[in-house]
Write a protein that holds these residues in place. Structure first.
Motif, PDB file in Angstrom:
ATOM      1  N   TYR A  28       1.050  -1.268   0.029  1.00  0.00           N
ATOM      2  CA  TYR A  28      -0.094   0.067   0.045  1.00  0.00           C
ATOM      3  C   TYR A  28       0.862   1.292   0.074  1.00  0.00           C
ATOM      4  N   THR A  32      -3.125   3.158   7.004  1.00  0.00           N
ATOM      5  CA  THR A  32      -4.531   3.402   7.067  1.00  0.00           C
ATOM      6  C   THR A  32      -4.759   4.754   8.017  1.00  0.00           C
ATOM      7  N   ARG A  87     -11.911  -2.902   0.481  1.00  0.00           N
ATOM      8  CA  ARG A  87     -10.573  -3.181   0.546  1.00  0.00           C
ATOM      9  C   ARG A  87     -10.043  -4.372   0.075  1.00  0.00           C
ATOM     10  N   GLU A  98      -2.370  -8.052   1.121  1.00  0.00           N
ATOM     11  CA  GLU A  98      -2.918  -7.940   2.536  1.00  0.00           C
ATOM     12  C   GLU A  98      -3.886  -9.210   2.665  1.00  0.00           C
ATOM     13  N   SER A 103      -7.838  -7.203   5.964  1.00  0.00           N
ATOM     14  CA  SER A 103      -8.827  -6.058   5.189  1.00  0.00           C
ATOM     15  C   SER A 103      -9.985  -6.050   5.735  1.00  0.00           C
ATOM     16  N   CYS A 106      -9.717  -3.850   9.248  1.00  0.00           N
ATOM     17  CA  CYS A 106      -9.614  -2.322   8.951  1.00  0.00           C
ATOM     18  C   CYS A 106     -10.938  -1.831   8.192  1.00  0.00           C
ATOM     19  N   GLY A 107     -11.585  -2.630   7.591  1.00  0.00           N
ATOM     20  CA  GLY A 107     -12.874  -2.254   6.911  1.00  0.00           C
ATOM     21  C   GLY A 107     -13.817  -2.121   7.675  1.00  0.00           C
ATOM     22  N   CYS A 110     -12.184   0.313  11.106  1.00  0.00           N
ATOM     23  CA  CYS A 110     -11.493   1.756  10.767  1.00  0.00           C
ATOM     24  C   CYS A 110     -12.121   2.133   9.441  1.00  0.00           C
ATOM     25  N   SER A 111     -13.316   1.990   9.376  1.00  0.00           N
ATOM     26  CA  SER A 111     -14.192   2.038   7.865  1.00  0.00           C
ATOM     27  C   SER A 111     -13.546   3.333   7.214  1.00  0.00           C
ATOM     28  N   CYS A 113     -11.260   5.539   7.691  1.00  0.00           N
ATOM     29  CA  CYS A 113      -9.848   5.651   7.354  1.00  0.00           C
ATOM     30  C   CYS A 113      -9.492   4.752   6.390  1.00  0.00           C
ATOM     31  N   SER A 114     -10.243   3.447   6.213  1.00  0.00           N
ATOM     32  CA  SER A 114     -10.064   2.681   5.261  1.00  0.00           C
ATOM     33  C   SER A 114     -10.403   2.952   3.825  1.00  0.00           C
ATOM     34  N   THR A 118      -7.973   3.525   0.620  1.00  0.00           N
ATOM     35  CA  THR A 118      -8.315   2.918  -0.899  1.00  0.00           C
ATOM     36  C   THR A 118      -8.324   3.977  -1.750  1.00  0.00           C
TER      37      THR A 118
END
Length: 144
Positions: A28, A32, A87, A98, A103, A106-107, A110-111, A113-114, A118
């Motif tokens: 990436y 994130t 993600r 990843e 995925s 984080c999705g 931390c939606s 920020c995710s 992306t």
């Protein structure tokens, strides 16, 4: 629609194709928690979260700077599920390595920020999702 979590098996790269796929196999571009590194994407995600997810879904299909109403509406009802799918798709498309578990975590947790991450990744790799409220900074780069 975008509802496919199951990842297809990764193809095995031969040594001759490895040099041509260096661009795809990079990690990436940003972290994130780097939400504020691109303020326009951050603001767009904050004010137009569902629309930003829809735009990213369209960008993954090769439709740059296009709004996807279907996935936008789906995000309204599945707000935590769509960033997780998004993600996973970005990681698969660009072979970022990843895991599905990362995925998903984080999705879901931390939606916002995710979704920012992306969007930055899609911009960086040349699949511009565009923006609803703010014009994203030009962050398309070429890796050498």
């Amino acid at each position: 629609f975008f509802l496919m979590i199951r990842r297809p098996p990764r193809s095995t790269l031969s040594s001759s194709s490895a040099a041509s796929d260096v661009y795809k196999r990079q990690p990436y571009y940003s972290s994130t928690l780097g939400c504020f590194s691109d303020s326009s994407v951050c603001l767009d995600t904050f004010f137009c979260y569902c629309c930003q997810v829809g735009r990213q879904c369209a960008a993954l299909r090769g439709e740059s700077d296009t709004h996807d109403c279907g996935n936008c509406m789906l995000t309204v009802f599945c707000a935590e599920f769509m960033p997780m799918c998004l993600r996973c798709k970005v990681s698969d498309k660009f072979e970022l390595g990843e895991s599905a578990v990362t995925s998903c975590i984080c999705g879901v947790f931390c939606s916002a920020c995710s979704v920012c991450m992306t969007a930055r990744e899609l911009n960086f790799r040349g699949s511009n999702p565009g923006g609803c409220c703010c014009k994203p900074a030009d962050s398309t780069h070429q890796l050498s």
